[in-house]
Design a protein around this motif. Structure first.
Motif, PDB file in Angstrom:
ATOM      1  N   LEU A   1      68.279  62.539  18.774  1.00 42.17           N
ATOM      2  CA  LEU A   1      66.494  62.706  19.398  1.00 42.17           C
ATOM      3  C   LEU A   1      66.351  61.460  19.304  1.00 42.17           C
ATOM      4  CD1 LEU A   1      64.340  63.783  20.362  1.00 42.17           C
ATOM      5  CD2 LEU A   1      63.130  63.828  18.291  1.00 42.17           C
ATOM      6  N   HIS A   2      66.255  61.067  20.827  1.00 43.63           N
ATOM      7  CA  HIS A   2      66.335  59.580  21.235  1.00 43.63           C
ATOM      8  C   HIS A   2      64.312  59.260  21.728  1.00 43.63           C
ATOM      9  CE1 HIS A   2      70.465  58.150  21.441  1.00 43.63           C
ATOM     10  NE2 HIS A   2      69.990  59.634  22.254  1.00 43.63           N
ATOM     11  N   VAL A   3      64.002  58.848  21.211  1.00 48.69           N
ATOM     12  CA  VAL A   3      62.487  58.209  21.252  1.00 48.69           C
ATOM     13  C   VAL A   3      62.312  57.040  21.197  1.00 48.69           C
ATOM     14  CG1 VAL A   3      60.084  58.484  19.939  1.00 48.69           C
ATOM     15  CG2 VAL A   3      62.190  59.749  19.021  1.00 48.69           C
ATOM     16  N   GLU A   4      61.735  56.086  22.501  1.00 47.11           N
ATOM     17  CA  GLU A   4      60.756  55.483  22.950  1.00 47.11           C
ATOM     18  C   GLU A   4      60.014  55.141  22.438  1.00 47.11           C
ATOM     19  OE1 GLU A   4      62.049  51.632  24.193  1.00 47.11           O
ATOM     20  OE2 GLU A   4      63.623  53.339  24.250  1.00 47.11           O
ATOM     21  N   ILE A   5      59.574  54.452  21.637  1.00 44.59           N
ATOM     22  CA  ILE A   5      57.501  53.685  21.123  1.00 44.59           C
ATOM     23  C   ILE A   5      57.027  52.603  22.201  1.00 44.59           C
ATOM     24  CG2 ILE A   5      56.598  53.224  19.344  1.00 44.59           C
ATOM     25  CD1 ILE A   5      58.861  54.373  17.103  1.00 44.59           C
ATOM     26  N   VAL A   6      56.655  52.566  22.651  1.00 44.82           N
ATOM     27  CA  VAL A   6      55.603  52.209  23.641  1.00 44.82           C
ATOM     28  C   VAL A   6      54.452  51.301  23.093  1.00 44.82           C
ATOM     29  CG1 VAL A   6      57.396  52.099  25.845  1.00 44.82           C
ATOM     30  CG2 VAL A   6      55.272  53.228  25.100  1.00 44.82           C
ATOM     31  N   ALA A   7      53.916  50.529  23.491  1.00 44.82           N
ATOM     32  CA  ALA A   7      52.246  50.244  22.676  1.00 44.82           C
ATOM     33  C   ALA A   7      51.465  50.655  24.517  1.00 44.82           C
ATOM     34  CB  ALA A   7      51.990  48.277  22.969  1.00 44.82           C
ATOM     35  N   GLU A   8      50.392  50.511  23.835  1.00 46.12           N
ATOM     36  CA  GLU A   8      49.308  51.160  24.867  1.00 46.12           C
ATOM     37  C   GLU A   8      49.091  50.529  26.395  1.00 46.12           C
ATOM     38  OE1 GLU A   8      48.129  54.235  26.082  1.00 46.12           O
ATOM     39  OE2 GLU A   8      48.495  55.628  23.897  1.00 46.12           O
ATOM     40  N   GLY A   9      48.369  51.094  27.232  1.00 40.42           N
ATOM     41  CA  GLY A   9      48.333  50.139  28.096  1.00 40.42           C
ATOM     42  C   GLY A   9      49.598  49.672  28.783  1.00 40.42           C
ATOM     43  N   THR A  10      50.855  49.437  28.194  1.00 46.94           N
ATOM     44  CA  THR A  10      52.153  48.814  29.630  1.00 46.94           C
ATOM     45  C   THR A  10      51.891  49.950  30.264  1.00 46.94           C
ATOM     46  OG1 THR A  10      53.604  49.531  27.272  1.00 46.94           O
ATOM     47  CG2 THR A  10      52.376  47.285  27.065  1.00 46.94           C
ATOM     48  N   PRO A  11      53.614  48.892  31.118  1.00 49.79           N
ATOM     49  CA  PRO A  11      53.422  49.964  32.013  1.00 49.79           C
ATOM     50  C   PRO A  11      54.173  51.289  32.120  1.00 49.79           C
ATOM     51  CG  PRO A  11      53.951  47.441  32.763  1.00 49.79           C
ATOM     52  CD  PRO A  11      53.359  47.832  31.011  1.00 49.79           C
ATOM     53  N   ALA A  12      55.252  50.612  30.975  1.00 46.59           N
ATOM     54  CA  ALA A  12      56.293  52.039  30.232  1.00 46.59           C
ATOM     55  C   ALA A  12      55.058  53.246  29.775  1.00 46.59           C
ATOM     56  CB  ALA A  12      56.632  51.229  29.192  1.00 46.59           C
ATOM     57  N   ALA A  13      54.160  52.783  29.377  1.00 40.39           N
ATOM     58  CA  ALA A  13      53.332  53.437  28.619  1.00 40.39           C
ATOM     59  C   ALA A  13      52.349  54.959  29.883  1.00 40.39           C
ATOM     60  CB  ALA A  13      52.384  53.166  27.917  1.00 40.39           C
ATOM     61  N   GLN A  14      52.597  54.090  31.197  1.00 44.09           N
ATOM     62  CA  GLN A  14      51.863  54.725  31.711  1.00 44.09           C
ATOM     63  C   GLN A  14      52.454  55.973  32.448  1.00 44.09           C
ATOM     64  OE1 GLN A  14      48.831  53.820  32.664  1.00 44.09           O
ATOM     65  NE2 GLN A  14      49.084  52.288  31.366  1.00 44.09           N
ATOM     66  N   ALA A  15      52.354  57.174  33.036  1.00 43.16           N
ATOM     67  CA  ALA A  15      52.782  58.116  33.413  1.00 43.16           C
ATOM     68  C   ALA A  15      53.534  57.958  34.683  1.00 43.16           C
ATOM     69  CB  ALA A  15      51.967  59.307  33.184  1.00 43.16           C
ATOM     70  N   ARG A  16      54.509  58.435  34.570  1.00 38.63           N
ATOM     71  CA  ARG A  16      55.545  57.571  36.080  1.00 38.63           C
ATOM     72  C   ARG A  16      55.128  59.061  37.256  1.00 38.63           C
ATOM     73  NH1 ARG A  16      60.807  54.944  33.716  1.00 38.63           N
ATOM     74  NH2 ARG A  16      59.317  53.589  32.799  1.00 38.63           N
ATOM     75  N   PRO A  17      54.312  58.832  38.147  1.00 41.85           N
ATOM     76  CA  PRO A  17      54.435  59.737  39.684  1.00 41.85           C
ATOM     77  C   PRO A  17      55.627  60.149  39.788  1.00 41.85           C
ATOM     78  CG  PRO A  17      53.945  58.209  40.263  1.00 41.85           C
ATOM     79  CD  PRO A  17      53.831  57.209  38.968  1.00 41.85           C
ATOM     80  N   GLY A  18      56.018  60.785  40.772  1.00 46.42           N
ATOM     81  CA  GLY A  18      57.382  61.359  41.289  1.00 46.42           C
ATOM     82  C   GLY A  18      57.314  61.002  42.778  1.00 46.42           C
ATOM     83  N   GLY A  19      58.678  62.026  43.349  1.00 46.01           N
ATOM     84  CA  GLY A  19      57.990  61.833  44.749  1.00 46.01           C
ATOM     85  C   GLY A  19      58.217  60.949  45.144  1.00 46.01           C
ATOM     86  N   PHE A  20      58.373  60.948  46.457  1.00 49.85           N
ATOM     87  CA  PHE A  20      57.788  59.109  46.526  1.00 49.85           C
ATOM     88  C   PHE A  20      57.394  58.222  46.197  1.00 49.85           C
ATOM     89  CE2 PHE A  20      55.868  56.732  50.493  1.00 49.85           C
ATOM     90  CZ  PHE A  20      56.769  55.875  50.793  1.00 49.85           C
ATOM     91  N   LEU A  21      56.316  58.557  45.809  1.00 49.30           N
ATOM     92  CA  LEU A  21      55.212  57.710  45.244  1.00 49.30           C
ATOM     93  C   LEU A  21      55.850  56.903  44.017  1.00 49.30           C
ATOM     94  CD1 LEU A  21      51.476  59.217  45.047  1.00 49.30           C
ATOM     95  CD2 LEU A  21      52.221  57.484  46.546  1.00 49.30           C
ATOM     96  N   GLY A  22      56.431  58.230  43.232  1.00 50.61           N
ATOM     97  CA  GLY A  22      57.862  57.579  42.031  1.00 50.61           C
ATOM     98  C   GLY A  22      58.573  56.414  42.562  1.00 50.61           C
ATOM     99  N   GLY A  23      59.125  56.671  43.568  1.00 51.20           N
ATOM    100  CA  GLY A  23      60.441  55.776  44.115  1.00 51.20           C
ATOM    101  C   GLY A  23      59.235  54.474  44.062  1.00 51.20           C
ATOM    102  N   LEU A  24      58.186  54.335  45.256  1.00 57.55           N
ATOM    103  CA  LEU A  24      58.305  52.733  45.380  1.00 57.55           C
ATOM    104  C   LEU A  24      57.249  52.396  44.439  1.00 57.55           C
ATOM    105  CD1 LEU A  24      56.697  51.398  47.937  1.00 57.55           C
ATOM    106  CD2 LEU A  24      54.624  53.067  47.547  1.00 57.55           C
ATOM    107  N   SER A  25      56.723  53.356  42.848  1.00 57.32           N
ATOM    108  CA  SER A  25      56.639  52.385  42.184  1.00 57.32           C
ATOM    109  C   SER A  25      57.725  51.564  41.810  1.00 57.32           C
ATOM    110  CB  SER A  25      55.960  53.176  41.097  1.00 57.32           C
ATOM    111  OG  SER A  25      55.454  52.612  40.096  1.00 57.32           O
TER     112      SER A  25
END
Length: 326
Positions: free
Chosen positions: A242-266
């Motif tokens: 099991l690989h676990v990535e631990i990030v701090a709250e408020g960072t871009p990595a901690a935000q939920a990433r949208p899928g589809g076109f918006l996810g690719g644009l982001s």
């Protein structure tokens, strides 16, 4: 002449009738005997037919005994059960891997808690990477965990208590066929090596002994390789990764990433910003060196000009005039 004919005819008529009666009696007797013979043979045949029918019915009665239909249904159900039994009897060899992203307030503290959680579950931390926070970027951590296969779900559920699980992915691969093939190869190699040892013990000639030893060494090396491969496979089955990535709250990595076109644009925008930051960083590193190189170049040019000014002028060359002739 006419009287004689009538006399003869009168006398011959009773005799002829008697002959007819005797012939009819003989024919009747013959018919009776024939009918009796036919009746006897028919009765025998019908009797044998009855016996055959009786035997057939008896055989059928033995084949289809009372409750046979129910037994047949039960047997059919049992056959289905037997078909399913090997699937249930076989211990499936499954390799489970997963990854998750955990957003917490303090990644370092969360890493310590996860390590304690894994050790309590009977697992171990195989890799751990922690990055301290800076003025521009908060700290983060990543961990590779080996957990008993039956504790993966419980461990993932426990992560929810430590922080916010942004995403998780678990994949299971069935390697039962590979494990069975390795077991069969190992068993065959062990039998072969044992047989070669017996032949080596009974060898009388040196040439045979050398040949058997070479073959035994090759088979033993293959056996050791297969056993090592089987051990690694058993470890992967018993201990999930099991690989676990631990990030701090408020960072871009901690935000939920949208899928589809918006996810690719982001993702594209993030890549562009990252590239721009890299370019700016490189320019920032090069500018001081360019300034120093410019100063050095100016100094060299100034020195050369000064040297050129201070250089003394040489005598003016005399130009010979052409002679004038009268």
């Amino acid at each position: 002449m006419k009287r004689n004919r009538s006399a003869r005819g009168d006398v011959g008529t009773p005799a002829r009738r008697l002959a007819h009666h005797l012939l009819a009696a003989a024919v009747g007797a013959t018919l009776v005997v024939a009918l009796a013979a036919c009746s006897g043979s028919g009765a025998g045949e019908s009797g044998s037919g009855v016996d055959a029918a009786t035997d057939s019915d008896g055989a059928r009665s033995e084949a289809v005994a009372p409750g046979a239909a129910e037994d047949a249904v039960t047997g059919a159900t049992g056959a289905v059960g037997l078909a399913e039994a090997p699937e249930e009897a076989i211990n499936r060899e499954l390799i489970t891997t997963g990854n998750a992203t955990l957003a917490v307030d303090d990644p370092f503290d969360a890493a310590e808690q996860i390590a304690d959680l894994v050790e309590a579950a009977g697992g171990r931390v195989e890799a751990r990477d922690e990055r301290a926070g800076t003025d521009d970027e908060p700290g983060s951590a990543s961990m590779t965990l080996r957990i008993p296969a039956d504790r993966v779900s419980a461990t993932l559920d426990a992560l929810d208590e430590l922080g916010d699980v942004r995403d998780r992915h678990v994949e299971t691969v069935d390697v039962t066929g590979t494990a069975q093939d390795l077991d069969a190869r190992i068993a065959a190699l062990r039998t072969s090596t044992d047989r070669l040892r017996e032949l080596m013990a009974d060898a009388d000639r040196t040439a045979d002994l050398i040949e058997i030893e070479a073959e035994l060494a090759e088979r033993q090396a293959e056996l050791d390789s297969r056993v090592s491969e089987r051990s690694r496979l058993s470890d992967e089955v018993a201990m999930s990764t099991l690989h676990v990535e631990i990030v701090a709250e408020g960072t871009p990595a901690a935000q939920a990433r949208p899928g589809g076109f918006l996810g690719g644009l982001s993702a594209g925008w993030s890549a562009l910003v990252s590239t721009f930051n890299v370019v700016v960083l490189v320019l920032g590193a090069i500018v001081p060196w360019l300034a120093v190189a410019g100063l050095v170049l100016l100094a060299v040019v100034g020195v050369r000009r000064q040297v050129a000014k201070n250089r003394p002028e040489g005598p003016t060359p005399v130009v010979a005039e052409p002679a004038v002739t009268d």
